[in-house]
Design a protein around this motif. Structure first.
Motif, PDB file in Angstrom:
ATOM      1  N   ALA A 150      -1.448  -3.515  -4.985  1.00 46.67           N
ATOM      2  CA  ALA A 150      -0.174  -3.219  -5.657  1.00 46.67           C
ATOM      3  C   ALA A 150       0.877  -2.748  -4.650  1.00 46.67           C
ATOM      4  CB  ALA A 150      -0.383  -2.167  -6.738  1.00 46.67           C
ATOM      5  N   ALA A 151       0.442  -1.979  -3.656  1.00 47.77           N
ATOM      6  CA  ALA A 151       1.391  -1.494  -2.647  1.00 47.77           C
ATOM      7  C   ALA A 151       1.910  -2.653  -1.798  1.00 47.77           C
ATOM      8  CB  ALA A 151       0.717  -0.441  -1.766  1.00 47.77           C
ATOM      9  N   LEU A 152       1.015  -3.562  -1.432  1.00 46.63           N
ATOM     10  CA  LEU A 152       1.443  -4.708  -0.625  1.00 46.63           C
ATOM     11  C   LEU A 152       2.346  -5.635  -1.446  1.00 46.63           C
ATOM     12  CD1 LEU A 152      -1.907  -5.386   1.280  1.00 46.63           C
ATOM     13  CD2 LEU A 152       0.202  -4.488   2.254  1.00 46.63           C
ATOM     14  N   VAL A 153       2.050  -5.766  -2.743  1.00 51.81           N
ATOM     15  CA  VAL A 153       2.914  -6.566  -3.619  1.00 51.81           C
ATOM     16  C   VAL A 153       4.298  -5.909  -3.723  1.00 51.81           C
ATOM     17  CG1 VAL A 153       3.283  -7.245  -6.037  1.00 51.81           C
ATOM     18  CG2 VAL A 153       1.084  -7.698  -4.939  1.00 51.81           C
ATOM     19  N   SER A 154       4.312  -4.584  -3.778  1.00 49.12           N
ATOM     20  CA  SER A 154       5.591  -3.861  -3.849  1.00 49.12           C
ATOM     21  C   SER A 154       6.464  -4.194  -2.653  1.00 49.12           C
ATOM     22  CB  SER A 154       5.362  -2.343  -3.877  1.00 49.12           C
ATOM     23  OG  SER A 154       4.596  -2.003  -4.987  1.00 49.12           O
ATOM     24  N   HIS A 155       5.827  -4.250  -1.499  1.00 50.80           N
ATOM     25  CA  HIS A 155       6.576  -4.610  -0.300  1.00 50.80           C
ATOM     26  C   HIS A 155       7.021  -6.059  -0.362  1.00 50.80           C
ATOM     27  CE1 HIS A 155       7.024  -5.974   3.889  1.00 50.80           C
ATOM     28  NE2 HIS A 155       7.691  -4.850   3.982  1.00 50.80           N
ATOM     29  N   LEU A 156       6.089  -6.917  -0.799  1.00 50.91           N
ATOM     30  CA  LEU A 156       6.354  -8.361  -0.860  1.00 50.91           C
ATOM     31  C   LEU A 156       7.572  -8.674  -1.726  1.00 50.91           C
ATOM     32  CD1 LEU A 156       4.976 -11.151  -0.064  1.00 50.91           C
ATOM     33  CD2 LEU A 156       3.935 -11.086  -2.317  1.00 50.91           C
ATOM     34  N   VAL A 157       7.695  -7.979  -2.855  1.00 50.09           N
ATOM     35  CA  VAL A 157       8.806  -8.291  -3.774  1.00 50.09           C
ATOM     36  C   VAL A 157      10.012  -7.379  -3.539  1.00 50.09           C
ATOM     37  CG1 VAL A 157       7.228  -9.149  -5.553  1.00 50.09           C
ATOM     38  CG2 VAL A 157       8.032  -6.785  -5.682  1.00 50.09           C
ATOM     39  N   GLY A 158       9.923  -6.519  -2.539  1.00 47.74           N
ATOM     40  CA  GLY A 158      11.030  -5.598  -2.264  1.00 47.74           C
ATOM     41  C   GLY A 158      11.271  -4.654  -3.433  1.00 47.74           C
ATOM     42  N   ALA A 159      10.184  -4.064  -3.942  1.00 45.98           N
ATOM     43  CA  ALA A 159      10.298  -3.195  -5.120  1.00 45.98           C
ATOM     44  C   ALA A 159      11.029  -1.902  -4.783  1.00 45.98           C
ATOM     45  CB  ALA A 159       8.910  -2.871  -5.663  1.00 45.98           C
ATOM     46  N   ASP A 160      11.618  -1.308  -5.804  1.00 46.35           N
ATOM     47  CA  ASP A 160      12.252   0.001  -5.654  1.00 46.35           C
ATOM     48  C   ASP A 160      11.280   1.102  -6.053  1.00 46.35           C
ATOM     49  OD1 ASP A 160      15.296  -0.681  -5.233  1.00 46.35           O
ATOM     50  OD2 ASP A 160      14.477  -2.087  -6.695  1.00 46.35           O
ATOM     51  N   ARG A 161      10.346   0.747  -6.941  1.00 44.39           N
ATOM     52  CA  ARG A 161       9.393   1.762  -7.397  1.00 44.39           C
ATOM     53  C   ARG A 161       8.047   1.117  -7.691  1.00 44.39           C
ATOM     54  NH1 ARG A 161      11.961   4.716 -11.979  1.00 44.39           N
ATOM     55  NH2 ARG A 161      12.919   5.975 -10.348  1.00 44.39           N
ATOM     56  N   LEU A 162       6.996   1.838  -7.283  1.00 48.80           N
ATOM     57  CA  LEU A 162       5.623   1.442  -7.629  1.00 48.80           C
ATOM     58  C   LEU A 162       5.057   2.542  -8.513  1.00 48.80           C
ATOM     59  CD1 LEU A 162       2.760   0.115  -7.306  1.00 48.80           C
ATOM     60  CD2 LEU A 162       2.543   1.413  -5.176  1.00 48.80           C
ATOM     61  N   VAL A 163       4.576   2.180  -9.694  1.00 45.33           N
ATOM     62  CA  VAL A 163       3.935   3.185 -10.553  1.00 45.33           C
ATOM     63  C   VAL A 163       2.465   2.822 -10.698  1.00 45.33           C
ATOM     64  CG1 VAL A 163       3.893   4.291 -12.812  1.00 45.33           C
ATOM     65  CG2 VAL A 163       6.077   3.583 -11.835  1.00 45.33           C
ATOM     66  N   MET A 164       1.582   3.730 -10.303  1.00 43.97           N
ATOM     67  CA  MET A 164       0.145   3.507 -10.461  1.00 43.97           C
ATOM     68  C   MET A 164      -0.327   4.316 -11.655  1.00 43.97           C
ATOM     69  SD  MET A 164      -1.130   3.543  -6.494  1.00 43.97           S
ATOM     70  CE  MET A 164       0.115   4.617  -5.782  1.00 43.97           C
ATOM     71  N   LEU A 165      -0.647   3.620 -12.721  1.00 45.22           N
ATOM     72  CA  LEU A 165      -1.067   4.291 -13.945  1.00 45.22           C
ATOM     73  C   LEU A 165      -2.579   4.436 -13.951  1.00 45.22           C
ATOM     74  CD1 LEU A 165       1.225   2.574 -16.601  1.00 45.22           C
ATOM     75  CD2 LEU A 165       1.487   4.846 -15.554  1.00 45.22           C
ATOM     76  N   THR A 166      -3.023   5.653 -14.244  1.00 46.31           N
ATOM     77  CA  THR A 166      -4.450   5.926 -14.188  1.00 46.31           C
ATOM     78  C   THR A 166      -4.839   6.899 -15.299  1.00 46.31           C
ATOM     79  OG1 THR A 166      -6.211   6.640 -12.701  1.00 46.31           O
ATOM     80  CG2 THR A 166      -4.084   7.739 -12.439  1.00 46.31           C
ATOM     81  N   ASP A 167      -6.079   7.428 -15.235  1.00 49.57           N
ATOM     82  CA  ASP A 167      -6.498   8.339 -16.292  1.00 49.57           C
ATOM     83  C   ASP A 167      -6.456   9.795 -15.823  1.00 49.57           C
ATOM     84  OD1 ASP A 167      -8.539   8.126 -14.525  1.00 49.57           O
ATOM     85  OD2 ASP A 167     -10.026   7.369 -15.943  1.00 49.57           O
ATOM     86  N   ALA A 168      -5.525  10.091 -14.931  1.00 50.47           N
ATOM     87  CA  ALA A 168      -5.307  11.472 -14.479  1.00 50.47           C
ATOM     88  C   ALA A 168      -3.798  11.704 -14.464  1.00 50.47           C
ATOM     89  CB  ALA A 168      -5.878  11.647 -13.078  1.00 50.47           C
TER      90      ALA A 168
END
Ligand code: GLU
Length: 354
Positions: free
Chosen positions: A152-170
């Motif tokens: 997901a982090a590498l995809v964020s870079h690939l698409v030039g994202a402004d925000r990455l949100v990692m949703l989890t159970d914590a």
């Protein structure tokens, strides 16, 4: 000007107690992403859960398989079920999804990288939501991502994202394991992922498939890419909307570095595995860090592992702390035999990570 958000949803959140895709959660997230679109956000989803959904579908039972061949086969059963749930969830919003399955090779090979970037950019311009997973059915066990956080982090870079949100159970990154320490509290903002933080995350793994350590590693990649990363609770109602409305107050936010690395440097730093570890003396460390110099053979005090010209090597200071990573301009053998002025890692191929 549109902004881009990458939302990564872990297996434990994507699938319900029965192991099958959690329709309610996926519907809620699709609804939120559609509302965010009205505010100018284009979305990319990175979804885990292929193995979990596949295993549940074939009635595999409590314990997840560990055998690689079985994992691969099971992921093929689960992946399209996962996609069909995402597709229905977005269709309810009048939105189309597209499946993109990636492998590490798509990031390490420059041509593949450019292909992938073009695909994402075209999908987004068509108003389609790309839903990404690792290509688990044929993933090579030795070089797979394994967890979707780094992907997901590498995809964020690939698409030039402004925000990455990692949703989890914590709720986010905690100061300690809440099962062991009642005083454990949420770390709201992180400006630097350092060793002390890694120690904290190491203690809280076991939540979710990738655990906190891999989320931290992903946040680090995102931060170096100029992407703000957030770890938040998938079960929090309206979680994506809350993050958008009150940035840096929901979950744990990792502040992006101002100067993002080029795709090539990011690749050197995070995508390619190091073949060897070099320890350098204080003089060489100062030359690299303070004077922007190259690493010369004379500064290398210890080599662990073998490497060839072009391989990635990790550079550590005399105290063992990570200084950076780079591509070698010579082989380990040449370094052993060479003169002190031999360039081992040229500054153009070096990324400082300390
Ligand atoms: N790609 C794996 C799956 O879909 C999950 C990876 C992860 O747990 O992050 O099952």
């Amino acid at each position: 000007m549109s902004r881009r958000i990458v939302v990564k949803v872990g297996s434990s959140s994507v699938t319900g107690p029965d192991g099958l895709p959690n329709t309610d959660l996926l519907m809620a997230l699709a609804g939120e992403l559609e509302s965010l679109r009205a505010d100018g956000w284009e979305a990319v989803v990175v979804s885990s859960g292929a193995v979990a959904a596949g295993w549940a579908t074939i009635g595999g039972g409590e314990d997840r398989p560990t055998d690689v061949a079985v994992l691969q086969a099971v992921s093929a059963v689960g992946q399209h079920r996962l996609m069909s749930t995402w597709a229905s969830a977005f269709e309810a919003q009048g939105r189309t999804v597209g499946q993109v399955l990636l492998a590490p090779h798509d990031f390490t090979d420059r041509r593949q990288y450019l292909h992938a970037r073009q695909t994402f950019s075209t999908l987004l311009s068509l108003g389609v939501v790309p839903v990404v997973n690792e290509n688990d059915a044929v993933a090579d066990d030795e070089i797979r991502f394994g967890d979707n956080d780094r992907l997901a982090a590498l995809v964020s870079h690939l698409v030039g994202a402004d925000r990455l949100v990692m949703l989890t159970d914590a709720p986010g990154l905690l100061t300690a394991d809440p099962r062991l320490d009642q005083e454990a509290s949420l770390i709201e903002i992180v400006t630097e992922v350092d060793a002390s933080l890694e120690a904290v995350a190491g203690g809280t793994t076991g939540v979710g498939s990738g655990g906190m350590a891999s989320k931290l590693a992903a946040a680090r990649i995102a931060s170096f890419s100029g992407v703000e990363a957030v770890i938040a609770d998938a079960r929090l109602e309206g979680v994506l909307t809350l993050i958008d409305a009150n940035p840096r107050t929901v979950g744990t936010t990792f502040v992006a570095r101002q100067h993002d690395l080029s795709a090539r440097r990011l690749w050197i730093a995070f995508a390619v595995a190091p073949a060897a570890h070099l320890r350098v003396d204080a003089g060489a460390q100062a030359a690299l860090v303070d004077r922007g110099g190259s690493l010369l053979a004379a500064g290398v005090s210890e080599v662990t592992g073998a490497f060839l010209e072009g391989d990635a090597v990790e550079i550590h200071g005399s105290d063992g702390s990570l200084v950076g990573k780079g591509l070698a301009r010579c082989s380990a053998e040449e370094l052993e035999a060479g003169v002190g002025s031999l360039v081992v890692v040229h500054r153009d191929d070096l990324v400082l990570l300390g």
